[in-house]
Design a protein around this motif. Structure first.
Motif, mmCIF file in Angstrom:
data_model
loop_
_atom_site.group_PDB
_atom_site.id
_atom_site.type_symbol
_atom_site.label_atom_id
_atom_site.label_comp_id
_atom_site.label_asym_id
_atom_site.label_seq_id
_atom_site.Cartn_x
_atom_site.Cartn_y
_atom_site.Cartn_z
ATOM 1 N N LEU A 140 -6.651 -6.654 6.068
ATOM 2 C CA LEU A 140 -5.876 -6.223 7.244
ATOM 3 C C LEU A 140 -4.798 -7.248 7.560
ATOM 4 C CD1 LEU A 140 -8.687 -4.883 9.638
ATOM 5 C CD2 LEU A 140 -6.922 -3.536 8.479
ATOM 6 N N ALA A 144 -0.876 -6.596 7.624
ATOM 7 C CA ALA A 144 -0.093 -6.798 8.844
ATOM 8 C C ALA A 144 1.125 -7.679 8.558
ATOM 9 C CB ALA A 144 -0.957 -7.417 9.939
ATOM 10 N N GLN A 153 -3.702 -6.554 19.526
ATOM 11 C CA GLN A 153 -4.877 -5.772 19.121
ATOM 12 C C GLN A 153 -5.180 -5.935 17.636
ATOM 13 O OE1 GLN A 153 -4.822 -1.571 20.211
ATOM 14 N NE2 GLN A 153 -6.355 -1.169 18.609
ATOM 15 N N VAL A 154 -4.134 -5.876 16.831
ATOM 16 C CA VAL A 154 -4.327 -6.052 15.387
ATOM 17 C C VAL A 154 -4.899 -7.446 15.110
ATOM 18 C CG1 VAL A 154 -3.110 -6.318 13.179
ATOM 19 C CG2 VAL A 154 -2.575 -4.390 14.679
ATOM 20 N N GLU A 157 -8.544 -7.421 15.829
ATOM 21 C CA GLU A 157 -9.276 -6.683 14.787
ATOM 22 C C GLU A 157 -9.454 -7.547 13.540
ATOM 23 O OE1 GLU A 157 -7.073 -3.094 14.176
ATOM 24 O OE2 GLU A 157 -7.794 -2.170 16.021
#
Lengths: 312, 312
Positions: A140, A144, A153-154, A157
């Motif tokens: 992730l 990103a 938020q990312v 996560e």
């Protein structure tokens, strides 16, 4: 048992298990393991084990060693992807042995994890799931960076999977090994999870503010990490979407990291991250309420504060 | 059960287990798995299981899937190190998603292996040891290339670990899952080991003599592999030390692989390798003598011959 004895047992297991007859794997694994590192994950596991009544170091140490080897393997692979040249105060594995051998050394360490976990049928799945989460979190993060869509938020996560999941597993495994009830298992898992989040936030701040010699690993160029925090926190208070990395980076075509640092240090982004880490440590310590008083419990409390107050 | 049903069950387990919510891992894993591949390792496992009386596909399929995922993970990492651009007739994972995501996809697949193996306490160690051997074999190969010291002995040490160990494990696991006695376990392990050696020798020959479209993977540039065989067999009959790769390579500064190919095809090095693969297949089939007659046993015999007589 003392935590010192327990951690010595963990070291012994790790050094024994990496003793391959293939010289490069043995040398590179020794190199990265003997450099030390904070050993915060196996320490958390062994302290949790002791705090819940566990006394058999030999039965718990292989699991703590497996947790640390998952972390170590991921660090070796990380340094390939990030072109890191310093790790734990030493040249990184890839900088000495090259990418091919670093990739294989990481694979070797990952593989040794499931050799170690073989006998622990019911616990196997706990560590396996945390390891999957770690790899997913790293992925992730790389996505990103590539797609330039870091938001707060990312960012959460990502750090929940790449760091907090393994800390959580360390807590759960320590409790399970001690034969604790579900309430205590959940409490230590929650403690681990919050300590893990705090650990990563502080790590990212240090990555932006400290220099390589202080950290013992390449700082600054760890762009994926630095960018995530920067984008998540430099957008502080403005919008839930944070700030696009591009906005931060474009301002200076010479050294993007310098620009990020300047923006961060000028605003209160670093202070806000530190405050959130403190908050997470409070929450982590609060989860320990259900545990009986003991030296080990006190050391878990100290560990949470050490994690957020460290300067390297 | 039919082997077709069994292999369908293995596919289903693999496709289910890679279903991450992280898009890149899911897509890249699907890409490499759906390309097919020969599935010779899980087929060997399921046939061995059936030949020794196993009937519960659902209990054996996850282990066969784990064996294939070990192989698949190693292939994804191999293509990074060898800069392979075609695999199983498709662009390789690294050529589509880049090195970073390919490395993480390989880690993801390795990690899913121990999630799958979690419930199989006693069998865990069998696969873990084979996976360690595989990584060690890859490392020995990379070292031999770097240090330029391929000999026939080194070549055999490499292929025994990087290929035969996992084939052996497939045989052992199939037998153990069927509840077979030690004699049968050993027989299927020996069968797998010899089929694995033969498989790799044939693979290396095809790598040197076939082209990319025929193989469905990058050929020729898989230098580490080609070099090993070339050095081991081009030294045919001359000395037990084989021939230094440098001697073979230096003769043509344009395309080293062309020179190796010319030398190999001129001599009887290819024919000798093929003869040894045939010999190994005979030995593999002989190990099956202790098994009762069955369709599955016959299919194991056919599998051994398919491995050595294939042209891709």
């Amino acid at each position: 048992m003392t935590i010192h004895e327990a951690m010595q047992a963990v070291e012994n297991v790790m050094l024994k298990v990496i003793n391959s007859d293939v010289k490069t794997l043995r040398d590179a694994s020794h190199h990265i393991l003997e450099a030390g590192g904070k050993r915060v994950r196996p320490r958390l596991l062994m302290l949790g084990y002791e705090a819940l009544g566990g006394t058999d170091i030999e039965s718990a140490a292989p699991v703590a060693a497996a947790v640390e080897l998952v972390h170590t393997a991921s660090v070796v692979h990380d340094d390939i992807n990030d072109h890191g040249v310093v790790r734990r105060g030493r040249p990184s594995v890839n900088s000495i042995w090259g990418r091919t051998f670093a990739l294989l050394t990481g694979d070797f360490l990952f593989t040794k994890v499931y050799e170690l976990m073989g006998p622990y049928k019911d616990l196997n799945i706990v560590l396996a799931e945390a390891t999957v989460a770690l790899v997913e979190g790293e992925t992730l993060q790389a996505s990103a960076v590539k797609e330039n869509n870091f938001t707060r938020q990312v960012y959460y996560e990502i750090i929940a999977r790449k760091t907090a999941a393994l800390f959580r597993a360390a807590g759960v495994l320590g409790a399970r090994l001690a034969g604790a009830d579900e309430k205590a298992v959940e409490a230590l898992g929650q403690y681990g999870y919050n300590v893990g989040l705090a650990f990563q936030i502080v790590d990212d701040i240090l990555d932006l503010t400290a220099d390589t010699s202080q950290l013992g690993k390449t700082s600054g160029i760890d762009l994926a990490q630095g960018r995530g925090y920067a984008a998540a926190y430099a957008g502080n208070g403005q919008s839930s979407n944070g700030v696009a990395v591009a906005d931060v980076v474009e301002a200076d075509d010479g050294d993007p990291m310098k620009t990020i640092k300047k923006k961060l240090l000028k605003g209160d982004a670093v202070a806000e991250g530190q405050a959130q880490a403190q908050q997470l440590a409070h929450m982590a310590v609060a989860s320990l309420d259900v545990l009986p008083a003991s030296n080990a419990k006190q050391e878990l409390i100290d560990l949470a504060w050490m994690v957020v107050n460290r300067d390297h």
